[in-house]
Write a protein that holds these residues in place. Structure first.
Motif, short mmCIF file in Angstrom:
data_model
loop_
_atom_site.label_atom_id
_atom_site.label_comp_id
_atom_site.label_asym_id
_atom_site.label_seq_id
_atom_site.Cartn_x
_atom_site.Cartn_y
_atom_site.Cartn_z
N VAL A 1 1.74 96.32 -58.31
CA VAL A 1 3.06 95.74 -58.78
C VAL A 1 4.02 95.84 -57.50
O VAL A 1 3.72 96.62 -56.56
CB VAL A 1 3.77 96.99 -59.79
N ASN A 2 4.69 94.82 -57.31
CA ASN A 2 5.86 94.61 -56.37
C ASN A 2 6.95 95.40 -56.68
O ASN A 2 7.34 96.02 -57.63
CB ASN A 2 5.88 93.12 -55.90
N LEU A 3 8.07 95.28 -55.82
CA LEU A 3 9.29 96.23 -55.75
C LEU A 3 10.06 95.71 -56.89
O LEU A 3 11.12 96.37 -57.09
CB LEU A 3 10.12 96.34 -54.47
N ASP A 4 10.01 94.53 -57.42
CA ASP A 4 10.66 94.13 -58.79
C ASP A 4 10.21 94.51 -60.03
O ASP A 4 10.68 94.14 -61.09
CB ASP A 4 10.61 92.57 -58.69
N GLY A 5 8.77 95.25 -59.90
CA GLY A 5 8.31 95.78 -60.99
C GLY A 5 7.27 94.73 -61.83
O GLY A 5 7.16 94.92 -62.86
N GLU A 6 6.91 93.77 -60.76
CA GLU A 6 6.34 92.57 -61.46
C GLU A 6 4.71 92.85 -61.01
O GLU A 6 4.33 93.32 -59.89
CB GLU A 6 6.64 91.17 -61.01
N ALA A 7 3.70 92.61 -61.93
CA ALA A 7 2.43 92.74 -61.45
C ALA A 7 1.96 91.38 -60.78
O ALA A 7 2.28 90.39 -60.97
CB ALA A 7 1.28 92.78 -62.71
N ILE A 8 1.73 91.72 -59.48
CA ILE A 8 1.15 90.67 -58.39
C ILE A 8 -0.36 90.65 -58.36
O ILE A 8 -0.65 89.65 -57.45
CB ILE A 8 2.02 90.59 -57.27
N GLY A 9 -1.16 91.57 -58.90
CA GLY A 9 -2.43 91.62 -58.58
C GLY A 9 -3.27 92.65 -59.70
O GLY A 9 -2.53 93.43 -60.26
N ILE A 10 -4.52 92.62 -59.70
CA ILE A 10 -5.10 93.51 -60.66
C ILE A 10 -5.92 94.42 -59.67
O ILE A 10 -6.93 93.79 -58.87
CB ILE A 10 -5.91 92.79 -61.69
N ASN A 11 -5.79 95.65 -59.69
CA ASN A 11 -6.64 96.55 -58.80
C ASN A 11 -8.08 96.37 -59.05
O ASN A 11 -8.64 96.21 -60.12
CB ASN A 11 -6.49 97.91 -58.98
N SER A 12 -8.95 96.12 -57.94
CA SER A 12 -10.37 95.67 -58.43
C SER A 12 -11.59 96.69 -57.56
O SER A 12 -12.17 97.10 -58.10
CB SER A 12 -10.92 94.15 -57.61
N MET A 13 -11.12 96.98 -56.12
CA MET A 13 -12.38 97.25 -55.48
C MET A 13 -11.69 98.18 -54.28
O MET A 13 -10.87 97.67 -53.69
CB MET A 13 -13.33 96.69 -55.08
N LYS A 14 -12.44 99.19 -53.77
CA LYS A 14 -11.99 99.82 -52.58
C LYS A 14 -13.27 99.74 -51.75
O LYS A 14 -14.43 100.07 -52.11
CB LYS A 14 -11.65 101.28 -52.61
N VAL A 15 -13.25 99.44 -50.23
CA VAL A 15 -14.16 99.36 -49.42
C VAL A 15 -14.29 100.64 -48.70
O VAL A 15 -15.47 101.38 -48.62
CB VAL A 15 -13.85 98.53 -48.42
N THR A 16 -13.08 101.35 -48.10
CA THR A 16 -12.78 102.53 -47.32
C THR A 16 -11.55 102.74 -47.45
O THR A 16 -10.68 102.10 -47.88
CB THR A 16 -13.76 102.47 -46.06
N SER A 17 -11.26 104.06 -46.78
CA SER A 17 -10.04 104.52 -46.89
C SER A 17 -8.83 103.35 -46.07
O SER A 17 -9.30 103.18 -44.99
CB SER A 17 -9.92 106.03 -46.25
#
Length: 395
Positions: free
Chosen positions: A250-266
């Motif tokens: 979510v951006n600072l306007d409270g709008e979804a701008i992406g869907i969390n998908s994966m983590k590679v590393t920290s």
């Protein structure tokens, strides 16, 4: 008398004494007293001026006072002024849901209920119960039940409506209306350096918030080892971990701008751009999807040269012999991979003797007629061989 006047008096007195000495004359006691007194007064005035200068008080020019702590500085109002992350959460969190996968073939000994084998996140995109999430969240286990928990704690059984394995997007629906809906923004005008907030349920911890910035807005799928995808990923340093998949970025306007998908590393995580998800939502069929692919029960990440370099920087002990393969990111409990001894963190380098360049090589192997797969895996800098019998997947 000013400092300048006193300095002039001292100079006149000293000059008089010097002139008398040069002409062979002698100054009388009264002249010495007067001259010495003037010199002392002048010297004192000069010292006072120097002292005042170092003390930031020059008596000739304007007076400048040094800052002095008042001892009673008020911080009131700063929480409301600067807690912009909390403002985003207040506006967006109500539409985020927790998704739990129950394996109907495995019954918990103590509760007598189906065993929880996986979990994830999603967010409501229509008030009639339509929820957007990742495909790998809801198709991870065949013959399973998908449960959705809302922020108020209520739980509902969901039906999988549409699945797109290529883009890793899916929609599910719960029989509830009048739900709070997440606002969908635009990922096309996203800029590197923007603040973003990742919402979800990592490690089954409901309603968890992490924050970070956008590292890149155009991370090509080829850089992640993902073939056949016509979209670029959003890279962020906001923490996205197990269970956070499918939740909104979510951006600072409270709008979804992406869907969390994966983590590679920290510090390196990826999200699917919301503009691509909008296209998926517009073309969805609204009918249950039947999947015929064989099932391993793992989530994979292809090892590209850049990802390999990052992994070797994080773990200098990683074998230098590894130049390709896939990293096992998640293993579903009770899956064929779990039963055969595959663990998160394993690197699959070969399947049935063929080198694995990316996740697509695994998928192509699953489309074959082989009942068993032989995998060469790097674990703790040792190569081992594991045989797996995939399950047939159907919904």
């Amino acid at each position: 008398m000013s400092v300048v006047t006193l300095r002039r008096v001292a100079r006149v007195g000293l000059r008089t004494v010097s002139q008398r000495a040069a002409s062979g004359g002698h100054a009388g006691p009264s002249e010495w007293k007067m001259t010495a007194g003037a010199a002392v007064v002048g010297a004192a005035a000069l010292g006072t001026a120097v002292y005042n200068l170092w003390g930031l008080q020059w008596s000739v020019g304007p007076s400048v006072q040094a800052a002095v702590p008042t001892g009673s500085t008020s911080l009131e109002g700063r929480r409301k002024m600067f807690n912009f992350i909390a403002d985003v959460v207040d506006q967006s969190a109500a539409s985020v849901v927790y998704i739990e996968i129950k394996d109907n073939r495995r019954i918990d000994y103590y509760s007598g209920q189906p065993t929880t084998v996986s979990n994830g996140s999603g967010f409501i995109v229509n008030e009639d119960g339509l929820i957007l999430t990742n495909a790998h969240v809801v198709v991870s286990t065949p013959k399973s039940t998908v449960l959705v928990r809302l922020q108020d704690g209520s739980m509902y059984t969901a039906k999988v409506e549409d699945v797109d394995l290529v883009s890793d997007l899916a929609t599910i629906r719960i029989p509830v209306k009048g739900l709070p809906v997440m606002k969908l923004g635009q990922s096309a005008d996203l800029r590197p350096g923007e603040w973003v907030v990742a919402l979800g349920s990592p490690l089954a911890l409901n309603n968890t918030v992490t924050a970070g910035v956008v590292s890149s807005t155009q991370r090509a799928p080829e850089e992640l080892g993902l073939q056949g995808r016509d979209m670029s990923y959003i890279q962020t340093d906001a923490a996205i971990t197990f269970g956070n998949s499918g939740g909104p970025l979510v951006n600072l306007d409270g709008e979804a701008i992406g869907i969390n998908s994966m983590k590679v590393t920290s510090g390196i995580s990826f999200a699917i751009p919301i503009d691509y998800a909008k296209q998926f939502l517009s073309r969805r069929l609204g009918k249950p999807t039947t999947l015929g692919r064989k099932y391993l029960g793992i989530t994979m990440l292809s090892l590209t040269p850049n990802i390999l370099k990052t992994l070797k920087q994080k773990n200098p002990k990683l074998s230098t012999e590894v130049s390709h393969g896939v990293l096992v990111w998640k293993v579903i409990i009770g899956s064929p991979a779990h039963g055969s001894g595959v663990y998160p963190g394993d690197i699959i380098t070969h399947v049935d003797g063929e080198p694995v360049k990316g996740a697509n090589d695994i998928y192509k192997t699953l489309e074959g007629d082989s009942k068993f797969l032989t995998m060469n895996i790097l674990r703790d800098n040792r190569f081992i061989e594991i045989k797996i019998k995939p399950d047939d997947q159907s919904y």
